[in-house]
Design a protein around this motif. Structure first.
Motif, mmCIF file in Angstrom:
data_model
loop_
_atom_site.group_PDB
_atom_site.id
_atom_site.type_symbol
_atom_site.label_atom_id
_atom_site.label_comp_id
_atom_site.label_asym_id
_atom_site.label_seq_id
_atom_site.Cartn_x
_atom_site.Cartn_y
_atom_site.Cartn_z
ATOM 1 N N VAL A 83 5.780 1.812 -9.243
ATOM 2 C CA VAL A 83 4.452 1.535 -8.695
ATOM 3 C C VAL A 83 3.793 0.358 -9.409
ATOM 4 O O VAL A 83 2.907 -0.303 -8.869
ATOM 5 N N GLN A 84 4.236 0.070 -10.636
ATOM 6 C CA GLN A 84 3.666 -1.044 -11.390
ATOM 7 C C GLN A 84 4.274 -2.387 -10.997
ATOM 8 O O GLN A 84 3.791 -3.436 -11.420
ATOM 9 N N ASP B 291 3.470 -0.688 -1.657
ATOM 10 C CA ASP B 291 3.449 0.198 -2.816
ATOM 11 C C ASP B 291 2.057 0.260 -3.432
ATOM 12 O O ASP B 291 1.859 0.939 -4.437
ATOM 13 N N THR C 230 -1.713 1.363 -4.042
ATOM 14 C CA THR C 230 -2.199 2.742 -4.055
ATOM 15 C C THR C 230 -2.811 3.158 -2.727
ATOM 16 O O THR C 230 -2.492 4.226 -2.192
ATOM 17 N N ASP D 290 -0.218 3.197 0.217
ATOM 18 C CA ASP D 290 0.722 4.282 -0.071
ATOM 19 C C ASP D 290 0.070 5.634 0.224
ATOM 20 O O ASP D 290 0.709 6.549 0.750
ATOM 21 N N TYR D 291 -1.209 5.756 -0.090
ATOM 22 C CA TYR D 291 -1.962 6.974 0.227
ATOM 23 C C TYR D 291 -2.032 7.175 1.744
ATOM 24 O O TYR D 291 -1.853 8.295 2.245
ATOM 25 N N GLN E 32 -10.345 -0.270 1.928
ATOM 26 C CA GLN E 32 -10.484 0.971 1.172
ATOM 27 C C GLN E 32 -11.942 1.428 1.137
ATOM 28 O O GLN E 32 -12.225 2.630 1.248
#
Length: 315
Positions: free
Chosen positions: A124-125, A203, A205, A208-209, A304
């Motif tokens: 994820v990084q 990827d 956040t 991906d959520y 977001q």
């Protein structure tokens, strides 16, 4: 193929029967030659093959220097080679270090397995390098896209032009997180048509959520080149959402939605199980995201915030 699809979307001219050599045929498992409808170079008429940006972007996540740092720091200190490698201009010292690393790695191949496992666990990084990107170009393209959107008249006559412009803007804003955008995607039986579909390959956040929480492997954008959004338009969008396309979709329109349209989106959410979310993006939102992109910020943060505002407002 990918090249033909992109040429069709972006109106890139192609030539028929362009020869291409050394193509791997996955069915026969052999390398073949062939002739295809492809764009060609203006210099030598050779074939041009387009490649998704996500494949060619720099991703320095797994590399030699990082491998040495994680796996050989103690070893190199013990050997005293780390100090020698740091000597300015000492090519022989650096070469000696690499010879040691290669020799040990060949004997202890489990070091590579361990390194790869650690990197995969922290995938994820992994973020692409943007050092090669000219941020000044973002401003010029952002301004051009804002002007292009402003030139599109509201109404049915410019509906196709609006749809194409929105596709270009979304591609600029969200690639490579959302990829392979397509116009007017129809179901197999042809009974349903979705304006714009992207694949959620991110990827990051938030996206991906969306993929996990709302089954959002795909992200749908319905374009409405109108001043007002009726309940029927929102019902249509909600109908498209589900197991196949995920349960989060966007309506892209010219003006901010009316209070009745917002209430209808809330009603869709409350009446659906699993929950379906329809978010609105208007010209003002697009302009703000383009401004963010122009200064090197990620417009996903804006999306977001729209999502968070919806979830905290819905009753």
């Amino acid at each position: 193929g990918y090249t033909q699809k992109q040429c069709a979307i972006w109106n890139i001219p192609v030539n028929k029967g362009v020869p291409v050599t050394h193509i791997f045929d996955h069915e026969s498992r052999k390398w073949i030659d062939g002739h295809f409808d492809l764009p060609t170079s203006m210099v030598d008429n050779s074939a041009i093959l387009l490649v998704p940006r996500r494949i060619v972007r720099a991703l320095p996540w797994i590399n030699y220097d990082d491998f040495v740092k994680l796996e050989f720091a103690v070893y190199l200190r013990a050997k005293g080679t780390k100090r020698r490698a740091a000597i300015k201009g000492s090519m022989s010292a650096a070469a000696a270090v690499k010879r040691d690393v290669v020799a040990v790695t060949r004997r202890e191949i489990e070091r590579v397995d361990r390194y790869i496992r650690v990197k995969e666990e922290n995938a994820v990084q992994a973020q692409p390098s943007t050092g090669f990107v000219d941020d000044a170009g973002f401003r010029a393209e952002s301004d051009q896209l804002k002007a292009q959107l402003k030139s599109v008249s509201i109404g049915r006559n410019d509906a196709a032009k609006y749809q194409q412009t929105v596709l270009e803007i979304l591609n600029f804003l969200f690639n490579p997180e959302l990829i392979d955008g397509e116009l007017e995607v129809r179901t197999l039986d042809g009974t349903e048509r979705r304006d714009i579909i992207f694949t959620n390959d991110s990827d990051m956040t938030f996206w991906d959520y969306v993929r996990s929480e709302h089954s959002g492997l795909f992200v749908m954008f319905e374009t409405k080149n109108t001043q007002d959004l009726g309940a029927s338009a929102l019902n249509q969008t909600a109908t498209y959402l589900g197991d196949r396309l995920g349960r989060l979709g966007f309506v892209v329109t010219r003006l901010r939605p009316s209070e009745s349209a917002v209430r209808k989106a809330f009603s869709i959410y409350n009446d659906s199980n699993p929950r379906k979310i329809v978010l609105f993006i208007c010209d003002e939102d697009i302009a703000r995201m383009l401004d963010q992109k122009a200064v090197g910020n990620n417009p996903t943060r804006y999306i977001q915030n729209l999502y968070r505002r919806f979830r905290t407002s819905v009753q």
